[in-house]
Design a protein around this motif. Structure first.
Motif, PDB file in Angstrom:
ATOM      1  N   ASP A  40     -13.617  25.378  -9.166  1.00 44.55           N
ATOM      2  CA  ASP A  40     -13.918  23.955  -9.283  1.00 44.55           C
ATOM      3  C   ASP A  40     -13.892  23.497 -10.733  1.00 44.55           C
ATOM      4  O   ASP A  40     -13.331  22.472 -11.073  1.00 44.55           O
ATOM      5  CB  ASP A  40     -15.318  23.665  -8.714  1.00 44.55           C
ATOM      6  N   ASP A  98     -16.120  11.868   3.492  1.00 43.70           N
ATOM      7  CA  ASP A  98     -16.179  12.398   2.131  1.00 43.70           C
ATOM      8  C   ASP A  98     -14.838  12.948   1.691  1.00 43.70           C
ATOM      9  O   ASP A  98     -14.534  13.012   0.513  1.00 43.70           O
ATOM     10  CB  ASP A  98     -17.213  13.518   2.032  1.00 43.70           C
ATOM     11  N   ARG A 122     -11.555  22.758   0.986  1.00 43.21           N
ATOM     12  CA  ARG A 122     -12.223  21.448   0.980  1.00 43.21           C
ATOM     13  C   ARG A 122     -13.621  21.546   1.549  1.00 43.21           C
ATOM     14  O   ARG A 122     -14.549  20.884   1.092  1.00 43.21           O
ATOM     15  CB  ARG A 122     -11.411  20.453   1.795  1.00 43.21           C
ATOM     16  N   LEU A 167       1.022   3.954  -3.071  1.00 48.64           N
ATOM     17  CA  LEU A 167       0.602   5.342  -2.918  1.00 48.64           C
ATOM     18  C   LEU A 167       1.776   6.299  -3.086  1.00 48.64           C
ATOM     19  O   LEU A 167       1.631   7.389  -3.608  1.00 48.64           O
ATOM     20  CB  LEU A 167      -0.068   5.535  -1.555  1.00 48.64           C
ATOM     21  N   LEU A 190     -11.763   6.856   4.509  1.00 46.00           N
ATOM     22  CA  LEU A 190     -12.673   6.920   3.377  1.00 46.00           C
ATOM     23  C   LEU A 190     -13.612   5.722   3.369  1.00 46.00           C
ATOM     24  O   LEU A 190     -14.775   5.824   3.012  1.00 46.00           O
ATOM     25  CB  LEU A 190     -11.897   7.017   2.067  1.00 46.00           C
ATOM     26  N   GLU A 191     -13.077   4.576   3.802  1.00 41.48           N
ATOM     27  CA  GLU A 191     -13.925   3.395   3.848  1.00 41.48           C
ATOM     28  C   GLU A 191     -15.038   3.544   4.877  1.00 41.48           C
ATOM     29  O   GLU A 191     -16.130   3.030   4.712  1.00 41.48           O
ATOM     30  CB  GLU A 191     -13.095   2.157   4.195  1.00 41.48           C
ATOM     31  N   ASP A 235     -11.360  20.847  -8.463  1.00 40.90           N
ATOM     32  CA  ASP A 235     -11.727  21.111  -7.076  1.00 40.90           C
ATOM     33  C   ASP A 235     -10.716  20.596  -6.068  1.00 40.90           C
ATOM     34  O   ASP A 235     -10.947  20.584  -4.888  1.00 40.90           O
ATOM     35  CB  ASP A 235     -13.130  20.566  -6.773  1.00 40.90           C
ATOM     36  N   ASP A 288       0.176   8.763   7.619  1.00 46.65           N
ATOM     37  CA  ASP A 288       0.092   7.384   7.158  1.00 46.65           C
ATOM     38  C   ASP A 288      -1.071   7.220   6.183  1.00 46.65           C
ATOM     39  O   ASP A 288      -2.220   7.496   6.490  1.00 46.65           O
ATOM     40  CB  ASP A 288      -0.134   6.460   8.360  1.00 46.65           C
ATOM     41  N   GLU A 289      -0.736   6.785   5.014  1.00 52.52           N
ATOM     42  CA  GLU A 289      -1.752   6.683   3.978  1.00 52.52           C
ATOM     43  C   GLU A 289      -2.819   5.641   4.310  1.00 52.52           C
ATOM     44  O   GLU A 289      -3.937   5.712   3.831  1.00 52.52           O
ATOM     45  CB  GLU A 289      -1.102   6.332   2.625  1.00 52.52           C
ATOM     46  N   ARG A 290      -2.464   4.702   5.150  1.00 48.95           N
ATOM     47  CA  ARG A 290      -3.451   3.676   5.479  1.00 48.95           C
ATOM     48  C   ARG A 290      -4.662   4.280   6.178  1.00 48.95           C
ATOM     49  O   ARG A 290      -5.778   3.832   6.007  1.00 48.95           O
ATOM     50  CB  ARG A 290      -2.822   2.598   6.368  1.00 48.95           C
ATOM     51  N   LYS A 310       0.835  -1.200   0.000  1.00 48.83           N
ATOM     52  CA  LYS A 310       0.000   0.000   0.000  1.00 48.83           C
ATOM     53  C   LYS A 310       0.866   1.245   0.000  1.00 48.83           C
ATOM     54  O   LYS A 310       0.667   2.161  -0.774  1.00 48.83           O
ATOM     55  CB  LYS A 310      -0.902   0.016   1.241  1.00 48.83           C
ATOM     56  N   ILE A 311       1.822   1.223   0.904  1.00 48.14           N
ATOM     57  CA  ILE A 311       2.695   2.384   1.003  1.00 48.14           C
ATOM     58  C   ILE A 311       3.391   2.636  -0.334  1.00 48.14           C
ATOM     59  O   ILE A 311       3.380   3.743  -0.860  1.00 48.14           O
ATOM     60  CB  ILE A 311       3.765   2.155   2.091  1.00 48.14           C
ATOM     61  N   PHE A 335      -6.020  24.477  -4.466  1.00 46.22           N
ATOM     62  CA  PHE A 335      -6.318  25.434  -3.420  1.00 46.22           C
ATOM     63  C   PHE A 335      -5.685  26.778  -3.735  1.00 46.22           C
ATOM     64  O   PHE A 335      -4.534  27.019  -3.408  1.00 46.22           O
ATOM     65  CB  PHE A 335      -5.841  24.906  -2.079  1.00 46.22           C
ATOM     66  N   ASP A 390      -5.589   5.975  -5.381  1.00 42.69           N
ATOM     67  CA  ASP A 390      -6.309   5.121  -4.464  1.00 42.69           C
ATOM     68  C   ASP A 390      -5.786   3.707  -4.647  1.00 42.69           C
ATOM     69  O   ASP A 390      -4.950   3.443  -5.507  1.00 42.69           O
ATOM     70  CB  ASP A 390      -7.818   5.207  -4.716  1.00 42.69           C
ATOM     71  N   ILE A 443      -7.203   5.434   3.726  1.00 42.16           N
ATOM     72  CA  ILE A 443      -8.053   4.365   3.233  1.00 42.16           C
ATOM     73  C   ILE A 443      -9.147   4.061   4.255  1.00 42.16           C
ATOM     74  O   ILE A 443     -10.328   4.003   3.940  1.00 42.16           O
ATOM     75  CB  ILE A 443      -7.223   3.080   3.003  1.00 42.16           C
ATOM     76  N   ALA A 445     -15.752  22.927  -1.054  1.00 43.35           N
ATOM     77  CA  ALA A 445     -15.972  21.961  -2.128  1.00 43.35           C
ATOM     78  C   ALA A 445     -17.008  20.927  -1.718  1.00 43.35           C
ATOM     79  O   ALA A 445     -17.924  20.608  -2.470  1.00 43.35           O
ATOM     80  CB  ALA A 445     -14.658  21.279  -2.507  1.00 43.35           C
ATOM     81  N   ARG A 501     -15.116   3.613  -5.716  1.00 46.25           N
ATOM     82  CA  ARG A 501     -13.845   4.347  -5.720  1.00 46.25           C
ATOM     83  C   ARG A 501     -13.573   4.981  -7.075  1.00 46.25           C
ATOM     84  O   ARG A 501     -13.043   6.089  -7.153  1.00 46.25           O
ATOM     85  CB  ARG A 501     -12.715   3.390  -5.379  1.00 46.25           C
TER      86      ARG A 501
END
Lengths: 228, 228
Positions: free
Chosen positions: A181, B100, B115, A95, B95-96, A186, B87-89, A91-92, A189, A101, B92, B118, A115
């Motif tokens: 947007d 939003d 954000r 990304l 979002l799971e 969007d 940490d990108e995890r 995962k790391i 920034f 994603d 995940i 938006a 997703r």
DNA sequence: CGATGGTATGACAGAATTGTGACAGTAGCA
DNA sequence: TGCTACTGTCACAATTCTGTCATACCATCG
């Protein structure tokens, strides 16, 4: 808006499953079975999204992702990584290499499609290649050219996109944040007042053709492109 | 218009920073320091957006997010997750669990506000965007334009809102304070006589089209928009 | 008819919004 | 690497909008 999704996956069974689900959602799936095949497709036509398998014959998915991020043309194409393992390190790595994603097999089609939709929604809208005509202007995205009553007008990338958006959405008022947007995307920034500056630059470019009044200020609301 | 934003954050310093920035943008910040406090506020009045810290005393932010998504009433309230980790995890996971959007501390206030805007914009597309027709007038909020028998009429923001209110509420008398509440908003403090002045300005703008008589004075009561 | 209370109007200063020129940082390109 | 063009931001100028008065006007009533 049917988005083109490039699916880079070497296993035919999964490829087919993905293609089916993608078509089910109204998107178009383009198939590639390795990194080289993917490049061929990408050079032919830029996809709106890339679904990329981590394990590929030849160069790996991560490597392809890095290559995509290094190239200016493909830099902004969103990538979703697919992997068979739940290995956290993957995962790391995925990304870090620039994926937007990440999803692990086995995945539920529903989650994947959610997703995909999320990523597509987040990205800046793509400009179509069709020539637009409005208010005495003729704008051709393919040639990046603007014809104003016979005179050619040169615009920078941002002003070009701004004018294109206005010409495809005339007569309606857009607030500064809506323009950000729609024209900037969007996920960007920047200050709202930046819009003012680009409006001015656009008007300045249209002035020699006396077309600067096409872009009207609606005090307290935003701006409007009006053909009248 | 002014959205209520529930800020769930246990650290007072960050809470204050968030509240300040939110107020700066014209939104109202409601403070909560843990999941229970958040529920109390939510039961009292549904916020338009929830800014949720990942690390909370007691149950975590992710858990609160899941609970919010499970409840019918709160299912559609957008959530932005805050986390201290890069940490990108977590992204995940966040979002799971139904968030939003996602932002990591330290964040720039500008990015956060962008954000928020938006997300709010995505969720609540303009409400009364429909063109209103009454008394020989055609008022289009989307174009911010008024058509009076073919002639275009330009109005300032306040007169525009005033006319819009009248056209959507014709044939009925409104007192000055009712108009202040409806057109100015019930939190502003202005003299009632100010309404007279704006009525005059509106009549003045309608006069060239001989439509100024649409707005009638009802002595001792207020004003009325009458199509007859 | 004059008195009275309410309304219309014109003027005005301060507030809010937008226009403009300059500038530094950056990205693309040769 | 250096050069050029493009971007985003700022400070300040120009404009428009707002709320409030003071005054003129008008209907109603004693």
């Amino acid at each position: 808006m049917t988005a083109n999704i490039l699916v880079v996956e070497d296993e035919p069974a999964i490829q087919e499953l993905l293609a089916f689900n993608i078509a089910q959602c109204g998107y178009r799936a383009i198939e590639a079975y390795d990194a080289d095949g993917a490049w061929t497709h990408i050079n032919h036509a830029l996809p709106d999204l890339i679904l990329l398998d981590w394990m590929l014959p030849g160069s790996s998915g991560v490597e392809l992702a890095r290559r995509l991020r290094a190239d200016q043309r493909t830099r902004n194409i969103p990538i979703i990584m697919l992997t068979a393992r739940t290995d956290e390190r993957d995962k790391i790595l995925g990304l870090e290499s620039g994926a937007d994603d990440y999803i692990t097999k086995p995945f539920s089609p529903r989650e994947l499609m959610a997703r995909i939709r999320a990523v597509l929604r987040r990205r800046a809208p793509q400009m179509s290649d069709e020539t637009v005509v409005a208010g005495g202007l003729e704008l051709s995205p393919a040639m990046h050219r603007i014809n104003a009553n016979g005179a050619m007008i040169d615009l920078g990338p941002t002003e070009f996109r701004l004018l294109h958006f206005f010409m495809t959405h005339p007569e309606r008022v857009y607030s500064r944040s809506q323009l950000l947007d729609q024209v900037w995307g969007d996920h960007v920034f920047v200050e709202e007042r930046t819009v003012d500056v680009h409006i001015r630059r656009l008007r300045q470019a249209l002035e020699p053709s006396s077309l600067d009044r096409l872009i009207q200020t609606v005090r307290g609301s935003g701006y409007r492109f009006s053909c009248n």
